[in-house]
Design a protein around this motif. Sequence first.
Motif, PDB file in Angstrom:
ATOM      1  N   SER A 180       0.795  -1.501  -0.139  1.00 16.47           N
ATOM      2  CA  SER A 180       0.147  -0.066  -0.223  1.00 16.47           C
ATOM      3  C   SER A 180       0.900   1.407  -0.287  1.00 16.47           C
ATOM      4  O   SER A 180       1.740   1.295   0.471  1.00 16.47           O
ATOM      5  CB  SER A 180      -1.059  -0.601   1.008  1.00 16.47           C
ATOM      6  N   VAL A 181       0.508   2.452  -0.382  1.00 13.42           N
ATOM      7  CA  VAL A 181       1.225   3.599  -0.360  1.00 13.42           C
ATOM      8  C   VAL A 181       0.808   4.391   0.736  1.00 13.42           C
ATOM      9  O   VAL A 181      -0.702   4.672   0.564  1.00 13.42           O
ATOM     10  CB  VAL A 181       1.015   4.101  -1.996  1.00 13.42           C
ATOM     11  N   LYS A 182       1.543   5.024   1.115  1.00 11.16           N
ATOM     12  CA  LYS A 182       0.870   6.019   2.228  1.00 11.16           C
ATOM     13  C   LYS A 182       0.789   7.620   1.043  1.00 11.16           C
ATOM     14  O   LYS A 182       2.166   7.486   1.078  1.00 11.16           O
ATOM     15  CB  LYS A 182       2.394   5.572   3.350  1.00 11.16           C
ATOM     16  N   ILE A 183       0.146   8.190   2.086  1.00  6.96           N
ATOM     17  CA  ILE A 183      -0.313   9.323   1.643  1.00  6.96           C
ATOM     18  C   ILE A 183       0.665  10.051   2.306  1.00  6.96           C
ATOM     19  O   ILE A 183      -0.082  10.207   3.918  1.00  6.96           O
ATOM     20  CB  ILE A 183      -1.592  10.167   1.323  1.00  6.96           C
ATOM     21  N   ARG A 184       1.524  10.860   1.815  1.00  6.69           N
ATOM     22  CA  ARG A 184       1.953  12.075   2.858  1.00  6.69           C
ATOM     23  C   ARG A 184       1.841  13.069   3.057  1.00  6.69           C
ATOM     24  O   ARG A 184       1.223  13.686   1.574  1.00  6.69           O
ATOM     25  CB  ARG A 184       3.620  12.501   2.066  1.00  6.69           C
ATOM     26  N   LYS A 185       1.458  14.247   3.299  1.00  5.43           N
ATOM     27  CA  LYS A 185       1.394  14.906   4.143  1.00  5.43           C
ATOM     28  C   LYS A 185       1.920  16.583   4.284  1.00  5.43           C
ATOM     29  O   LYS A 185       3.060  16.321   5.102  1.00  5.43           O
ATOM     30  CB  LYS A 185      -0.149  15.108   5.240  1.00  5.43           C
ATOM     31  N   TYR A 186       2.316  17.129   3.413  1.00  2.91           N
ATOM     32  CA  TYR A 186       3.038  18.418   3.011  1.00  2.91           C
ATOM     33  C   TYR A 186       2.209  20.078   2.937  1.00  2.91           C
ATOM     34  O   TYR A 186       1.643  20.030   2.412  1.00  2.91           O
ATOM     35  CB  TYR A 186       3.695  18.215   1.258  1.00  2.91           C
ATOM     36  N   ALA A 187       2.706  20.695   3.621  1.00  2.00           N
ATOM     37  CA  ALA A 187       1.939  21.994   4.502  1.00  2.00           C
ATOM     38  C   ALA A 187       3.611  23.086   4.152  1.00  2.00           C
ATOM     39  O   ALA A 187       4.728  22.643   4.540  1.00  2.00           O
ATOM     40  CB  ALA A 187       2.218  21.666   5.895  1.00  2.00           C
ATOM     41  N   ALA A 188       3.166  23.365   3.181  1.00  2.00           N
ATOM     42  CA  ALA A 188       3.907  25.304   2.573  1.00  2.00           C
ATOM     43  C   ALA A 188       2.897  26.064   2.833  1.00  2.00           C
ATOM     44  O   ALA A 188       1.549  25.951   2.827  1.00  2.00           O
ATOM     45  CB  ALA A 188       4.334  24.816   1.724  1.00  2.00           C
ATOM     46  N   PHE A 189       3.390  27.303   3.461  1.00  2.00           N
ATOM     47  CA  PHE A 189       2.013  28.583   3.280  1.00  2.00           C
ATOM     48  C   PHE A 189       3.112  30.220   2.559  1.00  2.00           C
ATOM     49  O   PHE A 189       3.896  30.493   3.657  1.00  2.00           O
ATOM     50  CB  PHE A 189       2.441  28.714   5.144  1.00  2.00           C
ATOM     51  N   TYR A 190       3.578  30.067   1.373  1.00  3.00           N
ATOM     52  CA  TYR A 190       4.563  30.999   0.678  1.00  3.00           C
ATOM     53  C   TYR A 190       4.017  32.409   1.072  1.00  3.00           C
ATOM     54  O   TYR A 190       2.584  31.952   0.602  1.00  3.00           O
ATOM     55  CB  TYR A 190       5.013  30.588  -0.398  1.00  3.00           C
TER      56      TYR A 190
END
Length: 185
Positions: free
Chosen positions: A1-11
């Motif tokens: 299974s593929v783990k969904i990664r959570k990537y947070a950015a606020f440019y």
Amino acid sequence: SVKIRKYAAFYRKGRMETLSDDARVKYLLMAAEAGADIVDLMGDFFNPTPGELSVDDGSITRQKTLVRDIQARGAKALMSSHVLAYRPLVDAVALFRAHEARGVDISKGVFSCNTPAELNESLKTTAVLHDTLKVPFIHICGGDLGKFVQRYQTILLGGCITFARLDENDVQPSVAQLRDYFDCH
């Protein structure tokens, strides 16, 4: 299974461009607390600078504290500098090392390459980063040869992430283009 990664950015762009960096920090820390795997902080946080890399000692100290705060919340701290211009190997590597010295888990530099000579220097940069940087890195380029060559090659040469979109646009390759490239290489 593929783990969904959570990537947070606020440019600093779009309708939130005028928001202060201190206000952005609150949202990034909330993202880390909410389970973001990676929190992307700009390399010029607390001191907006062309090329997005602060050299001000006070800003650097605050960035180091922010990195530790993100990590204490269980997220990886990624520092990014969107230079959006060509930089020779020595200058590009210095940017990644500056990120690394601030304690980040991942370093990201976004440059540009438009000529064969710039592409060659970019590929050398990726190789040097692979051999010498102690943290994973994201080395990507825009520009004529960045979009269609460097963004593919960086993964093959040791970069940990590249970016793509579902549809084609003017900066990033599409997922289909990346898949076709990797199928051939």
